[in-house]
Design an enzyme around this catalytic site. Structure first.
Site, short mmCIF file in Angstrom:
data_model
loop_
_atom_site.label_atom_id
_atom_site.label_comp_id
_atom_site.label_asym_id
_atom_site.label_seq_id
_atom_site.Cartn_x
_atom_site.Cartn_y
_atom_site.Cartn_z
N ARG A 175 66.92 70.77 36.52
CA ARG A 175 65.71 70.01 36.18
C ARG A 175 66.01 69.33 34.86
NH1 ARG A 175 62.25 70.31 31.39
NH2 ARG A 175 60.11 69.87 32.00
N ASP B 280 65.03 67.66 31.51
CA ASP B 280 63.97 67.54 30.52
C ASP B 280 63.83 66.08 30.11
OD1 ASP B 280 62.11 68.79 28.60
OD2 ASP B 280 63.56 68.12 27.09
N GLY C 4 61.80 89.12 23.31
CA GLY C 4 63.00 89.82 23.76
C GLY C 4 63.28 89.78 25.25
N ASP D 98 54.07 73.53 29.11
CA ASP D 98 53.53 72.42 28.31
C ASP D 98 52.04 72.23 28.51
OD1 ASP D 98 55.87 71.53 26.98
OD2 ASP D 98 56.56 70.57 28.81
N ARG E 253 52.31 80.96 26.38
CA ARG E 253 53.64 81.55 26.49
C ARG E 253 53.61 83.04 26.13
NH1 ARG E 253 57.04 76.45 23.73
NH2 ARG E 253 56.08 74.86 25.07
N GLU F 225 61.69 65.64 34.75
CA GLU F 225 60.37 65.77 34.13
C GLU F 225 59.78 64.38 33.90
OE1 GLU F 225 58.13 67.51 30.13
OE2 GLU F 225 60.25 66.98 30.06
N ASP G 243 50.68 75.83 23.95
CA ASP G 243 51.62 76.54 23.09
C ASP G 243 51.00 76.85 21.73
OD1 ASP G 243 54.03 77.47 22.02
OD2 ASP G 243 54.61 75.46 21.38
N ASP H 35 42.02 29.94 49.75
CA ASP H 35 41.31 28.69 49.46
C ASP H 35 40.41 28.41 50.64
OD1 ASP H 35 40.48 26.31 48.42
OD2 ASP H 35 42.34 25.22 48.83
#
Length: 618
Positions: free
Chosen positions: A353, A355, A195, A462, A510, A387, A506, A88
């Protein structure tokens, strides 16, 4: 009322001391410079998260009448404070007015701005943590390597695949591009597998050791229908496509022999619809919550209309959400002696970790941490990372403020904000000055132990592959990797990035690791940057002081006046020159320039997408 007439900088200890987060119950000393013709009152307007704001009058200091000061004592309970200033006064031109000073328009900390409308003032933040909660040294000093198990390496003779799953397909060659078969609604009806298995990881430990990796972070390894395993079918079994518990123990033993630790991915917010717990498709005979209201797992799930309408993660029917407040489920995950956390941690892993940590209640995470800590001792401590994609210090999820970094829960989080910073610099969407302000805001908001324990990345399962994001430019990639390895936090390499894999999100990100077809130039980039980090203690544990020089972004990793490293990056497509007179120290304290000047000379030119470093040691 002009901007210079009022000044505060949350990153300068002249204006707020101590820097950054503080332990609950400690004092914070505020100062604000107010240079007006007449001043009636200056207030600190501060709020404990969830409470009302209070106005605390500040008073001029004896040594400088323009500096208004206040000592504020935080409560002994951890949490966040938000604050701004109310003045002020009269500037001698426009008469008496009430103005407000808060964060700048970019919503970062540091230097702020004057506003006239209290409704638009941006609040500064103080994080109060319960107690210092450092991660173990083996993790803090380490280099992490994230492995998507199905896509890394098949260790079997002739690459035979263990226990192929029904209603799935295997690729003809490991060079094939990953691909899903979906129905008309977009649901995946045939999962694809390459695999990769645990034996394959064990076989490649010498490669990873030579690369400089010290920590393996594995995607979920428990039995599940999918290739990614985030749809757990049985927490008690390793997926038979990956191998046996004996194969896992062999991997741990071989890794330990090379000084490496293993972190498992804990997926505890949801399970698979095709699981022993839910059993929608009766893979596990007649039991499971979907088929039997008398199932011991029935109360783990929330049915809106039994059996087809139930709570699931992000409305994905294949991932029924579990009630984390259910006592039986908590016993199963972490409270009982035979819980998931106890059974698998005692195999010798280094930690977990979590998720989607935002989906887990704070006390659920605290329970996991307590169970995990029971396996720690003086020579071997465990780590718990979560995460979180945003600034985890002030995250609100499902209407609740999260407190998982305030002590006794997560020791750090996945540092996606640093990924955005690195990519933004290299793709010219973030200026060097903005990168300084963004990273200093994170440093200020996080407890110091958590800031240094964050798991930094430039790509994960991701996200798009970093080489794709950077348009295949290996010069940009060199800078991205060097930033990853030298910024504060623990660097994490996504498998195959060091081999030159491309891929959008994705499934392209991957792909199978290109054994025998690696990009050796990119491998050298990673190997060199990892060695740079591992050979320089300043880069592993030093404090962080960022700066900019026009288009150049730089920082100091500081341990002492006798031990520090200066890094400076030209992340632009044009030649840039170091001009120490143009150095912008956002703290305004002037401590950075002499340290930079002691190691890097003014007038030195940096070509496009290049970096320089200087190091001082005892």
């Amino acid at each position: 009322m002009s901007l210079p007439s009022i000044y505060f900088n949350s990153w300068s200890e002249k204006y707020r001391r101590p820097f950054g987060a503080v332990q609950a119950g400690k004092s914070v000393y505020f100062s604000i410079a107010v240079d007006l013709a007449k001043i009636w009152r200056v207030d600190l307007v501060i709020q404990k998260d969830g409470d009302s704001f209070q106005e605390l009058e500040m008073f001029p200091s004896g040594e400088d009448a323009r500096l208004y000061k206040l000592k504020f004592v935080t409560e002994k309970k951890s949490g966040l404070y938000f604050y701004h200033f109310k003045i002020d006064g009269d500037d001698g031109r426009s008469g008496r007015k009430t103005v407000f000073y808060g964060k700048a328009g970019d919503n970062f900390g540091g230097r702020g701005r004057i506003v006239y409308d209290p409704a638009v003032v941006e609040q500064y933040q103080i994080t109060c943590y319960d107690h210092p909660d450092p991660a173990p040294c083996w993790y803090l000093h380490g280099v992490v390597y994230q492995i998507f198990v199905d896509r890394f390496n098949n260790g079997n003779r002739h690459h035979a695949v263990y226990s192929p799953k029904k209603n799935s397909f295997l690729y003809a060659t490991e060079e094939d591009d990953p691909y899903y078969i979906r129905d008309k609604e977009g649901n995946i009806t045939r999962w694809d597998f390459f695999g990769g298995n645990l034996k394959g990881i064990t076989d490649k430990l010498p490669y990873l050791h030579a690369l400089g990796v010290t920590v393996l972070y594995l995607s979920p390894i428990f039995e599940a229908r999918s290739n990614h395993k985030y749809d757990t079918a049985d927490y008690g079994k390793i997926d038979p496509m990956f191998g046996s518990k004996e194969a896992f123990q062999k991997l741990i033993a071989k890794a330990q022999g090379l000084g490496m630790h293993i972190i498992l991915d804990g997926v505890f917010n949801h399970v698979g619809a095709d699981s022993i717990y839910f059993n929608r498709f009766k893979t596990y005979e007649e039991g499971g919550a979907y088929n039997d209201t008398g199932s011991p797992y029935f109360d783990w799930f929330t049915f809106y209309h039994f059996p087809d309408d139930y709570d699931c993660w992000w409305n994905i029917k294949d991932l029924p959400a579990v009630d984390k407040n259910n006592t039986s489920y908590r016993n199963f995950i972490y409270q009982s002696d035979q819980s998931v956390i106890h059974r698998w941690t005692q195999t010798g892993i280094g930690g977990w970790r979590l998720d989607v940590a935002d989906e887990l209640p704070d006390d659920f995470i605290a329970g996991i941490r307590k169970a995990l800590d029971s396996h720690s001792n003086k020579t071997e401590r465990k780590v718990l990372i979560g995460e979180v994609w945003e600034d985890a210090s002030n995250k609100i999820a499902y209407g609740k403020r999260r407190h998982y970094l305030e002590g006794g829960m997560l020791q750090g989080v996945m540092n996606y904000p640093f990924r955005l910073l690195i990519i933004g610099l290299l793709n010219q969407s973030t200026t060097a000055g903005q990168a300084v302000r963004a990273s200093l805001t994170l440093k200020s908001n996080y407890p110091p132990e958590a800031f240094h324990a964050n798991m930094n990345n430039i790509g994960t399962h991701d996200t798009e592959r970093i080489l794709t994001v950077l348009g295949g430019d290996e010069n940009k990639l060199r800078l991205a990797v060097q930033l990853l390895m030298t910024l504060p936090g623990v660097p994490c390499v996504y498998y195959g990035d060091e081999a030159g894999l491309y891929g959008r999100k994705d499934p392209e990100n991957r792909r199978f690791f290109p054994w025998g077809r690696e990009n050796v130039n990119i491998q050298d980039i990673f190997r060199s940057a990892i060695q740079c980090r591992r050979s320089d203690e300043n880069l592993r544990v030093g404090d962080y002081f960022p700066f900019s020089i026009r288009g150049l972004f730089g920082f100091i990793r500081f341990r002492s006046e006798e031990a520090y490293t200066v890094m400076i990056f030209n992340a632009t497509p044009t030649r840039q020159t170091i001009d120490l007179e143009a150095l912008d120290d956002q703290t305004g304290e002037g401590k950075i320039k002499p340290l930079v000047g002691s190691l890097l000379a003014s007038g030195t030119a940096l070509p496009p997408y290049s970096f320089l470093s200087g190091r001082k040691d005892r």
